[in-house]
Design an enzyme around this catalytic site. Sequence first.
Site, PDB file in Angstrom:
ATOM      1  N   GLU A 144       7.687  -3.700  -2.775  1.00  0.00           N
ATOM      2  CA  GLU A 144       8.432  -3.978  -1.768  1.00  0.00           C
ATOM      3  C   GLU A 144       9.805  -3.052  -1.691  1.00  0.00           C
ATOM      4  O   GLU A 144      10.250  -2.341  -0.758  1.00  0.00           O
ATOM      5  CB  GLU A 144       8.528  -5.485  -1.337  1.00  0.00           C
ATOM      6  CG  GLU A 144       7.203  -5.883  -0.821  1.00  0.00           C
ATOM      7  CD  GLU A 144       6.266  -5.303   0.267  1.00  0.00           C
ATOM      8  OE1 GLU A 144       7.075  -4.451   1.033  1.00  0.00           O
ATOM      9  OE2 GLU A 144       5.358  -5.799   0.736  1.00  0.00           O
ATOM     10  N   ASP A 289      -4.899  -0.317  -1.137  1.00  0.00           N
ATOM     11  CA  ASP A 289      -4.857   0.658  -0.028  1.00  0.00           C
ATOM     12  C   ASP A 289      -4.155   1.779  -0.478  1.00  0.00           C
ATOM     13  O   ASP A 289      -4.856   2.887  -0.464  1.00  0.00           O
ATOM     14  CB  ASP A 289      -4.853   0.007   1.369  1.00  0.00           C
ATOM     15  CG  ASP A 289      -3.383  -0.728   1.447  1.00  0.00           C
ATOM     16  OD1 ASP A 289      -2.987  -1.127   0.264  1.00  0.00           O
ATOM     17  OD2 ASP A 289      -2.705  -0.690   2.289  1.00  0.00           O
ATOM     18  N   GLU A 403      -4.866 -10.436  10.774  1.00  0.00           N
ATOM     19  CA  GLU A 403      -4.795  -9.853   9.500  1.00  0.00           C
ATOM     20  C   GLU A 403      -6.159  -9.638   8.560  1.00  0.00           C
ATOM     21  O   GLU A 403      -6.267  -8.671   7.756  1.00  0.00           O
ATOM     22  CB  GLU A 403      -4.121 -10.882   8.831  1.00  0.00           C
ATOM     23  CG  GLU A 403      -3.551 -10.330   7.485  1.00  0.00           C
ATOM     24  CD  GLU A 403      -2.529  -9.397   7.335  1.00  0.00           C
ATOM     25  OE1 GLU A 403      -1.976  -8.971   6.268  1.00  0.00           O
ATOM     26  OE2 GLU A 403      -1.993  -8.912   8.548  1.00  0.00           O
ATOM     27  N   GLU A 422      -0.492   0.028  10.816  1.00  0.00           N
ATOM     28  CA  GLU A 422      -1.402   0.685  10.480  1.00  0.00           C
ATOM     29  C   GLU A 422      -2.289   1.510  11.515  1.00  0.00           C
ATOM     30  O   GLU A 422      -2.639   2.552  11.297  1.00  0.00           O
ATOM     31  CB  GLU A 422      -2.290   0.247   9.380  1.00  0.00           C
ATOM     32  CG  GLU A 422      -1.475  -0.144   7.855  1.00  0.00           C
ATOM     33  CD  GLU A 422      -0.444  -1.166   8.058  1.00  0.00           C
ATOM     34  OE1 GLU A 422       0.314  -1.029   7.092  1.00  0.00           O
ATOM     35  OE2 GLU A 422      -0.539  -1.839   9.047  1.00  0.00           O
ATOM     36  N   THR A 508       4.396   5.569   2.331  1.00  0.00           N
ATOM     37  CA  THR A 508       3.486   4.556   2.783  1.00  0.00           C
ATOM     38  C   THR A 508       3.983   3.542   3.794  1.00  0.00           C
ATOM     39  O   THR A 508       3.647   2.713   4.433  1.00  0.00           O
ATOM     40  CB  THR A 508       2.964   3.670   1.775  1.00  0.00           C
ATOM     41  OG1 THR A 508       1.758   3.005   2.051  1.00  0.00           O
ATOM     42  CG2 THR A 508       3.712   3.080   0.970  1.00  0.00           C
TER      43      THR A 508
END
Length: 605
Positions: A144, A289, A403, A422, A508
């Site tokens: 993160e 992912d 989610e 996303e 990302t």
Amino acid sequence: MTLIENYLVVFSLILVLFPQICWLYSFQHEWDPIHNKYSQFSNAERLQMVDASKKMFQFGYDNYLKYAFPEDELDPIHCRGRGPDYDNPDNININDVLGDYALTLVESLDTLAVMGNSSEFKKAVKLVIEYVSFNNNNTVQVFEATIRVIGALLSAHLIIIDPRQPLGDMSIPGYENELLQLAHDLASRLLPAFSNTATGIPYPRVSLSKGVPLNCINETCTSGAGTLVLEFGVLSRLLNDPVYDAVSRRAVASLWSLRSNVTGLLGNVINIQTGEWVGPMSGLGAGIDSFFEYLLKAFIMFGEKKDLEMFNESYETIKFHLRRGRPKCNYGAGNVPLYVNVNMKTGETVNTWIDALQAAWSAVQHIKISYISEQVLNGDMEEAICSHALYYAIWRRYNALPERYNWQLRAPDVRFYPLRPELIESTYFLYRATKNPFYLHVGRDILESINAHTKERCGYCTIHDVHTKELEDRMESFFLSETCKYLYLLFDTDNPVNKEFSRYIFTTEGHLFPLDMKFHKKPWVEEEGCTHKGQARSQSLLLKQARKELEGPKSTNYNEPVITDARTNFSNCDTIDQERRYNLPILSRYLAQLEVAVGLRGDSS
């Protein structure tokens, strides 16, 4: 027959067939409510959405500065700031992300630049330089901190020093690389995570002042360890310091070497000391992912052939083992195409849910098409269109994206929606690829849903339950850095980023990096008197080489777990019908099938 008689025959056929042709067109279009809904999007509507998306960002950003800065996030219901949970150090949902470094401001920098707000961008940069420090004892997640903070700082730094200034005048007089220095400082504090691991895969967390905590676990997720290459690689090249590039690439190489020798798949959680997969589930969602995304983006950014080879093998493996449903998206009969979660060792389905992060897979498929392929790989475009349509159908049912969604029960398993980007990210990339107004309608639906259900007095909230629309008092930083940015870029077709789309790549976390041949070079290698293979090539030549890799036969090294090549599979052989380039990207009957599949309408069959 004479020439006149031939003309008469042709004319007679036209008179007979013309009414039928008109009737068919009327049936397929005028009487098709799905086509009518999505086939047009006026310029006035688009400009209205440009304004609405900018206002959405500005509302969240202004209220963050007013009520929350210099804390990390805004609580939009109580109009206050949020930082680390010092009372509960084990609250990793908060403490993995919030490090007491004005996170939302840092993440908003390049969104301000993309929106052309030069004055506010310069003001925000000065605030970051003045207030942000990493000299504290907070324990944060390596992943993160890298994608959110280092990525944002590097993006803003590159925007400032770009001599072309394509986004407007974002240069700052007297700027002395302070954002680069901050990124370097934070990255150096993350380096202990890579020490004392038998595999080279980093620990998941570090204390910013004391290194790896004594109670840190020896397990990390695949994406957490394997999605550092872009930020660390750019940092190394800007600093002329190979360390950051080397540790991030060692982690990727280690993960890759531990993939299954039966299926070629990776799991989602691994022990960093033993290399054992403690989470053997393989999929395209949380925990794995962005690993695949960064294999492809690392090749595009740095030009290293091995990255593309790993991505190509992963891509074919994923399609072979994870894809279910009918063979083709827009043809034939059968269930809705779907990528499921499987056991990495056997390829067998392990559960019946998909999660919200998987909605970004369509964007990865588009990137593969746009940057690597000289012509559209039509099978891949079909796959991207179909994957996106499934998530859009789920969104339409709930006006949000839960989610986790159980495709067998047609119901959410995990009901919250934290304003994730996303789906809108994939919508943006598919619109860039197709220019189809369908995706502008999708973007408007998403924007209006967010405004209707999450907007509070001081910002935008997480939806706690997509059924009841109960809210949580939290606006995560990615809402301003990604969700608002992708919405704005979707509608602002004249934006410099869209005008020069091939010059940029998004991390990302949605941070903007310029594509520059200088990043294909390793300056520390040149200084040692070595010649890095491929440095002298132009970017176009390098991409041509990549295209050959995609089109030509693969080598057959039977000692490696190479899975069946999808070029012998079913999804890469078809062309996109020309009519559908100007109508719906997914045929009406299949869009209706998706609506039935997620419970939007009853099954009339």
